[in-house]
Design an enzyme around this catalytic site. Structure first.
Site, PDB file in Angstrom:
ATOM      1  N   LYS A  16       0.851  -1.203   0.000  1.00  0.00           N
ATOM      2  CA  LYS A  16       0.000   0.000   0.000  1.00  0.00           C
ATOM      3  C   LYS A  16       0.873   1.233   0.000  1.00  0.00           C
ATOM      4  O   LYS A  16       2.042   1.205   0.419  1.00  0.00           O
ATOM      5  CB  LYS A  16      -0.938   0.023   1.205  1.00  0.00           C
ATOM      6  CG  LYS A  16      -0.262   0.025   2.592  1.00  0.00           C
ATOM      7  CD  LYS A  16       0.140   1.378   3.139  1.00  0.00           C
ATOM      8  CE  LYS A  16       0.858   1.265   4.474  1.00  0.00           C
ATOM      9  NZ  LYS A  16       1.651   2.405   4.862  1.00  0.00           N
ATOM     10  N   ASP A 143      -2.684  -1.664   9.932  1.00  0.00           N
ATOM     11  CA  ASP A 143      -2.721  -1.654   8.467  1.00  0.00           C
ATOM     12  C   ASP A 143      -3.207  -2.983   7.875  1.00  0.00           C
ATOM     13  O   ASP A 143      -3.371  -3.088   6.654  1.00  0.00           O
ATOM     14  CB  ASP A 143      -1.314  -1.398   7.899  1.00  0.00           C
ATOM     15  CG  ASP A 143      -0.838   0.030   8.120  1.00  0.00           C
ATOM     16  OD1 ASP A 143      -1.659   0.881   8.499  1.00  0.00           O
ATOM     17  OD2 ASP A 143       0.360   0.281   7.899  1.00  0.00           O
TER      18      ASP A 143
HETATM   19  O1  C5P Z   1      -0.828  -1.332  14.610  1.00  0.00           O
HETATM   20  P1  C5P Z   1       0.606  -1.620  14.391  1.00  0.00           P
HETATM   21  O2  C5P Z   1       1.083  -2.781  15.229  1.00  0.00           O
HETATM   22  O3  C5P Z   1       0.989  -1.768  12.961  1.00  0.00           O
HETATM   23  O4  C5P Z   1       1.392  -0.364  14.909  1.00  0.00           O
HETATM   24  C1  C5P Z   1       2.781  -0.370  15.069  1.00  0.00           C
HETATM   25  C2  C5P Z   1       3.180   0.813  15.932  1.00  0.00           C
HETATM   26  O5  C5P Z   1       2.974   2.026  15.211  1.00  0.00           O
HETATM   27  C3  C5P Z   1       2.368   0.974  17.196  1.00  0.00           C
HETATM   28  O6  C5P Z   1       2.920   0.217  18.251  1.00  0.00           O
HETATM   29  C4  C5P Z   1       2.480   2.466  17.466  1.00  0.00           C
HETATM   30  O7  C5P Z   1       3.721   2.781  18.034  1.00  0.00           O
HETATM   31  C5  C5P Z   1       2.471   3.041  16.062  1.00  0.00           C
HETATM   32  N1  C5P Z   1       1.113   3.446  15.617  1.00  0.00           N
HETATM   33  C6  C5P Z   1       0.527   4.545  16.176  1.00  0.00           C
HETATM   34  N2  C5P Z   1      -0.723   4.926  15.770  1.00  0.00           N
HETATM   35  C7  C5P Z   1      -1.379   4.237  14.817  1.00  0.00           C
HETATM   36  C8  C5P Z   1      -0.790   3.097  14.211  1.00  0.00           C
HETATM   37  C9  C5P Z   1       0.476   2.725  14.638  1.00  0.00           C
HETATM   38  O8  C5P Z   1       1.109   5.210  17.049  1.00  0.00           O
HETATM   39  N3  C5P Z   1      -2.586   4.627  14.436  1.00  0.00           N
END
Ligand code: C5P
Length: 309
Positions: A16, A143
């Protein structure tokens, strides 16, 4: 629920690019509220699952040595989560044929999570509904739901609550790959440092309209990534890559998600090939790949009996 020895299911799943990434302040749970407009693009990983004595993950591809093969791999976590919901053991070999840049801000890890989930669902004939698969994807990461659905969508909440968006003609892109990855949590922390007063994130109407009409010029004027200053602060050399892409004739350039991949919008496919060649010559990136948007999300491409779909 039964599995056949020797059976294998392969799922193809896209990368993406975020054409709008509006970021709010940090929430009590550590995540950030987003208005995140995702576009699936034609760089794909293929995830194959087959029955095995126990869960293991292997990976092939140019950057395979950078992919964790332990329980932290989102493909392994996806197999675990689905198996736990069905009270079975996740005894599969997950093989990832990787073409999406690793830790590049193009949701490669998320793609493998969504791919493994869909593949295990088919292999184990779990009968999970689309809603349940989306729910598991959201548990895996912000994502991951988009990797399952593809096309174009607005992600709100932490990015996992999706509203599909209409897409006109495909857009043509060039992705410049950088050496090494950037850690998403580190980029969000740098965003917090640079933007202590972040306001509520809102989707841009002009951008949603540009997607609907397929107007590349209008999309170029509306591209925005609130994480870009943070990515540039952590990796100042990305400014040179952005400058090289625009000097080569891109309509616009932007850091993809949390970076360090940079994305360039081109007028058409020929122009994308030309810009990719110029970027390779510029010496400001490790590689440059042309791709187009408007591609499907995770899709079964091989299954026992030759079924696909
Ligand atoms: O959701 P995911 O595990 O992919 O997110 C990885 C990291 O990215 C989270 O631990 C956080 O630090 C950051 N993040 C965030 N806000 C979001 C998505 C991700 O702060 N909306």
């Amino acid at each position: 629920m039964s599995t056949t020895r020797g059976a294998a299911v392969t799922v193809r799943v896209p990368a993406k690019v975020n054409v709008q990434l509006a970021v709010g302040g940090a929430r009590p749970d550590g995540f950030h509220d987003l208005a995140n407009v995702f576009l699936a693009v034609s760089l794909h990983d293929e995830v194959t699952v087959s029955p095995a004595d126990s869960l293991r993950v292997t990976c092939e591809g140019p950057d395979a040595d950078q992919v964790p093969l332990d329980a932290t791999n989102l493909a392994a976590r996806a197999a675990h989560l689905l198996a736990a919901r069905r009270g079975i053991s996740p005894d599969v070999h997950v093989h990832i044929a990787k073409d999406i840049p690793v830790a590049g801000g193009m949701a490669g890890g998320s793609a493998d999570g969504a791919g493994a989930l869909l593949a295990c669902d088919a292999l184990w004939s779990t009968g999970a509904s689309h809603a349940e698969l989306l729910d598991i994807c959201a548990e895996l990461g912000s994502d991951v739901p988009f990797s399952l659905v593809g096309g174009a969508a607005l992600g709100t909440g932490r990015g996992e609550q999706l509203t599909p968006l209409e897409l006109g003609a495909p857009f043509h892109w060039v992705f410049a790959l950088a050496d090494g990855g950037l850690s998403t949590p580190t980029v969000f922390r740098e965003f917090d440092r640079l933007t202590p007063q972040a306001g509520p994130p809102e989707a841009s109407r002009a951008l949603v309209e540009a997607l609907r009409t397929g107007d590349a010029g209008a999309l170029a004027g509306a591209l925005v990534n609130d994480l870009q200053p943070a990515a540039l602060s952590l990796r100042p050399s990305l400014a040179d890559t952005l400058a090289a892409g625009t000097a080569a004739g891109a309509l616009a350039g932007i850091v993809s998600g949390s970076g360090p991949t940079t994305a360039f919008l081109a007028k058409d496919a020929d122009e994308a090939d030309r810009i990719a060649a110029a970027l390779r010559r510029s010496g400001t990136c490790r590689a440059a790949r042309a791709a187009h948007s408007g591609v499907a999300g995770a899709t079964v491409v091989r299954a026992p009996g030759g079924a696909a779909g």
